[in-house]
Design a protein around this motif. Structure first.
Motif, PDB file in Angstrom:
ATOM      1  N   ARG A 113      -4.328   5.719   9.643  1.00  0.00           N
ATOM      2  CA  ARG A 113      -3.462   6.302   8.614  1.00  0.00           C
ATOM      3  C   ARG A 113      -2.493   7.303   9.221  1.00  0.00           C
ATOM      4  N   ARG A 117       1.500   6.647   9.330  1.00  0.00           N
ATOM      5  CA  ARG A 117       2.263   7.602   8.524  1.00  0.00           C
ATOM      6  C   ARG A 117       3.352   8.253   9.369  1.00  0.00           C
ATOM      7  N   ASN A 125       2.306   9.848   2.965  1.00  0.00           N
ATOM      8  CA  ASN A 125       1.921   8.450   2.817  1.00  0.00           C
ATOM      9  C   ASN A 125       1.919   8.043   1.353  1.00  0.00           C
TER      10      ASN A 125
END
Length: 230
Positions: A113, A117, A125
């Motif tokens: 993530r 991102r 995000n």
């Protein structure tokens, strides 16, 4: 979001793919560096999880050739080699992150993530179109403050549309981004998912957000333009 897992330990490869799929990602997997390069020629990935010690071509060679060819896809090295020199080498060759085996899958997901991102320039995000909000990290979609219940493929399609707000997304692009190499269904499947998604996103609202561009595909925007249909 589509991820390629390159890991020659087949049990670990399958386990990583299972965890990522459960987390809502579209995932492809392969066992060696040469096969990884073939996958990247045939599909567009948002991230690559790359082992270092592999048959045919090791991870260092794969990422070096990726960067020389202009690819900026985020790469997370996944390896048992934990020396500082190994980590420095991987980062200098263009890796975005480095995770040592054995590892915790929650940490793996968090690192994915974080690097994706950073790659798309999204600090939170989160994507917004009108009163529609999609949170990638929480895997949550709301419209007008009301949560929408989406199937994993519907979520992925909506995410891709919202990442490309005001742009036309074709059926072929959706197939390439949302379905993996193991998919063998009909392209009409995309239309079915899109029809259900539009009912969930726009069905109860006077202001439509998803539009059809005849002969080209779909777009998501806050206002209808000439040539679009709802």
């Amino acid at each position: 979001m589509r991820i390629l897992v390159v890991e020659d330990e087949q049990d670990l490869n399958l386990l990583i793919r299972k965890v990522l799929t459960k987390a809502g990602y579209t995932v492809d997997g392969c066992w060696d560096g040469e096969e990884a390069q073939l996958h990247m020629l045939g599909a567009e990935y948002d991230a690559v999880i790359l082992d270092v010690m592999m048959p045919k071509k090791d991870g260092y060679t794969v990422i070096q050739e990726m960067r020389e060819q202009g690819s900026d896809v985020p790469v997370l090295f996944l390896t048992a080699r934990d020396s500082i020199a190994d980590r420095v080498k991987g980062l200098d060759l263009g890796a975005d992150d480095y995770l040592i085996k054995p590892f915790d899958f929650d940490e793996l997901l968090a690192r994915i993530r974080a690097m994706t991102r950073k790659h798309v320039g999204q600090r939170k995000n989160q994507f917004v179109v009108g009163d529609l909000v999609l949170d990638v990290e929480q895997h949550r979609v709301t419209r007008g403050g009301v949560e929408l219940t989406l199937l994993p493929k519907e979520f992925s399609i909506l995410e891709h549309l919202m990442r490309n707000k005001n742009k036309v997304v074709s059926r072929e692009q959706l197939e390439n981004r949302i379905w993996n190499y193991e998919y063998s269904g009909s392209s009409n499947n995309v239309d079915g998912y899109m029809s259900r998604l539009r009912k969930k996103v726009d069905g109860e609202h006077g202001q439509k957000l998803i539009y059809t561009i005849k002969g080209l595909g779909w777009t998501i925007r806050e206002a209808k333009e000439e040539g679009e249909t709802t």
